[in-house]
Design a protein around this motif. Structure first.
Motif, short mmCIF file in Angstrom:
data_model
loop_
_atom_site.label_atom_id
_atom_site.label_comp_id
_atom_site.label_asym_id
_atom_site.label_seq_id
_atom_site.Cartn_x
_atom_site.Cartn_y
_atom_site.Cartn_z
N ARG A 10 0.82 -1.22 0.00
CA ARG A 10 0.00 0.00 0.00
C ARG A 10 0.85 1.27 0.00
O ARG A 10 0.49 2.27 -0.63
CB ARG A 10 -0.95 -0.02 1.19
N LEU A 11 2.00 1.25 0.71
CA LEU A 11 2.88 2.42 0.70
C LEU A 11 3.43 2.66 -0.70
O LEU A 11 3.44 3.78 -1.20
CB LEU A 11 4.03 2.23 1.69
N TRP A 12 3.89 1.61 -1.36
CA TRP A 12 4.46 1.77 -2.69
C TRP A 12 3.38 2.07 -3.72
O TRP A 12 3.64 2.78 -4.69
CB TRP A 12 5.33 0.56 -3.03
N ALA A 13 2.19 1.56 -3.52
CA ALA A 13 1.08 1.91 -4.42
C ALA A 13 0.74 3.40 -4.28
O ALA A 13 0.48 4.08 -5.28
CB ALA A 13 -0.15 1.05 -4.12
N LEU A 14 0.76 3.91 -3.06
CA LEU A 14 0.51 5.34 -2.83
C LEU A 14 1.57 6.18 -3.53
O LEU A 14 1.26 7.15 -4.23
CB LEU A 14 0.47 5.64 -1.33
N ARG A 15 2.83 5.81 -3.37
CA ARG A 15 3.90 6.56 -4.03
C ARG A 15 3.73 6.52 -5.54
O ARG A 15 3.89 7.54 -6.22
CB ARG A 15 5.27 6.01 -3.62
N SER A 16 3.40 5.37 -6.08
CA SER A 16 3.20 5.26 -7.54
C SER A 16 2.02 6.11 -8.00
O SER A 16 2.09 6.75 -9.05
CB SER A 16 2.97 3.80 -7.94
N GLN A 17 0.95 6.12 -7.23
CA GLN A 17 -0.21 6.93 -7.59
C GLN A 17 0.16 8.41 -7.68
O GLN A 17 -0.20 9.10 -8.63
CB GLN A 17 -1.35 6.74 -6.57
N VAL A 18 0.90 8.88 -6.69
CA VAL A 18 1.26 10.30 -6.66
C VAL A 18 2.31 10.64 -7.71
O VAL A 18 2.13 11.56 -8.51
CB VAL A 18 1.73 10.71 -5.25
N PHE A 19 3.43 9.93 -7.70
CA PHE A 19 4.55 10.32 -8.55
C PHE A 19 4.40 9.86 -10.00
O PHE A 19 4.61 10.64 -10.92
CB PHE A 19 5.87 9.80 -7.98
N VAL A 20 4.03 8.61 -10.21
CA VAL A 20 3.98 8.07 -11.57
C VAL A 20 2.69 8.47 -12.28
O VAL A 20 2.71 8.96 -13.41
CB VAL A 20 4.16 6.54 -11.56
N VAL A 21 1.54 8.32 -11.61
CA VAL A 21 0.27 8.59 -12.26
C VAL A 21 -0.06 10.09 -12.25
O VAL A 21 -0.21 10.70 -13.30
CB VAL A 21 -0.87 7.77 -11.61
N GLU A 22 -0.17 10.69 -11.06
CA GLU A 22 -0.58 12.09 -10.98
C GLU A 22 0.45 13.05 -11.57
O GLU A 22 0.10 13.99 -12.27
CB GLU A 22 -0.86 12.49 -9.53
N GLN A 23 1.73 12.84 -11.23
CA GLN A 23 2.75 13.77 -11.69
C GLN A 23 3.38 13.35 -13.02
O GLN A 23 4.26 14.03 -13.53
CB GLN A 23 3.83 13.94 -10.62
N ASP A 24 2.90 12.24 -13.57
CA ASP A 24 3.33 11.76 -14.87
C ASP A 24 4.84 11.64 -14.98
O ASP A 24 5.46 12.12 -15.92
CB ASP A 24 2.78 12.69 -15.97
N CYS A 25 5.43 11.01 -13.98
CA CYS A 25 6.88 10.80 -13.94
C CYS A 25 7.19 9.31 -13.95
O CYS A 25 7.31 8.69 -12.89
CB CYS A 25 7.48 11.43 -12.68
N PRO A 26 7.28 8.73 -15.13
CA PRO A 26 7.59 7.30 -15.16
C PRO A 26 9.05 7.06 -14.76
O PRO A 26 9.97 7.43 -15.48
CB PRO A 26 7.34 6.91 -16.62
N TYR A 27 9.23 6.52 -13.58
CA TYR A 27 10.57 6.25 -13.08
C TYR A 27 10.49 5.01 -12.20
O TYR A 27 9.41 4.60 -11.79
CB TYR A 27 11.13 7.45 -12.29
#
Length: 156
Positions: free
Chosen positions: A30-47
């Protein structure tokens, strides 16, 4: 009639702290899913968020839960050969933003740091917010994944 100064502050939300080894698999997911939601999905930063540092023995994961689910998190790592700590991966679910959860996490992380310096790479639009916790710019700004960042340090 009470004055504004007489109004009690809301209590700090409970901040949970764990090493990688102490995290149960559901919380870690859940922690890593939250980080992915914010950084990868919302901020559009595929990393690659899972950079191997989460599992370092000295790494600490801090988070706040609402209704049993993590809604705000950050990661605290040793930096500069252990002379400083590094705050990173600060993320709050959209539904929980503006409620002071990230501030509570930051205060908890600074408490864990004790007298050591603490460094972070702030998204530049948040540099003033971090300055409110004693951080000051510490080096040249840079752009990462299309987002301007400001390196900052809080002296211990």
């Amino acid at each position: 009639m009470p004055h504004e100064l007489d109004t009690p502050s809301p209590p700090e939300p409970p901040v949970r702290v764990a090493t990688f080894e102490q995290l149960d698999v559901h919380t870690a997911y859940r922690l890593w899913a939250l980080r992915s939601q914010v950084f990868v999905v919302e901020q559009d930063c595929p990393y690659l968020d899972l950079d191997g540092r989460d599992a370092e023995p000295s790494a600490r994961h801090l988070w706040v839960e609402v209704d049993g689910l993590p809604v705000s998190t950050l990661r605290l790592l040793e930096d500069d050969g252990g002379r400083a700590l590094r705050i990173g991966r600060v993320a709050t679910a959209e539904s929980a933003r503006g409620t002071g959860l990230a501030a509570a996490l930051l205060r908890a992380a600074l408490g864990l740091a004790g007298e050591r310096d603490v460094v972070l790479d702030a998204q530049s639009h948040l540099a003033d917010w971090y300055a409110g916790f004693g951080f000051a710019p510490d080096g040249r700004g840079f752009v990462e994944d299309g987002i301007p960042h400001t390196p900052m340090r809080r002296r211990g």
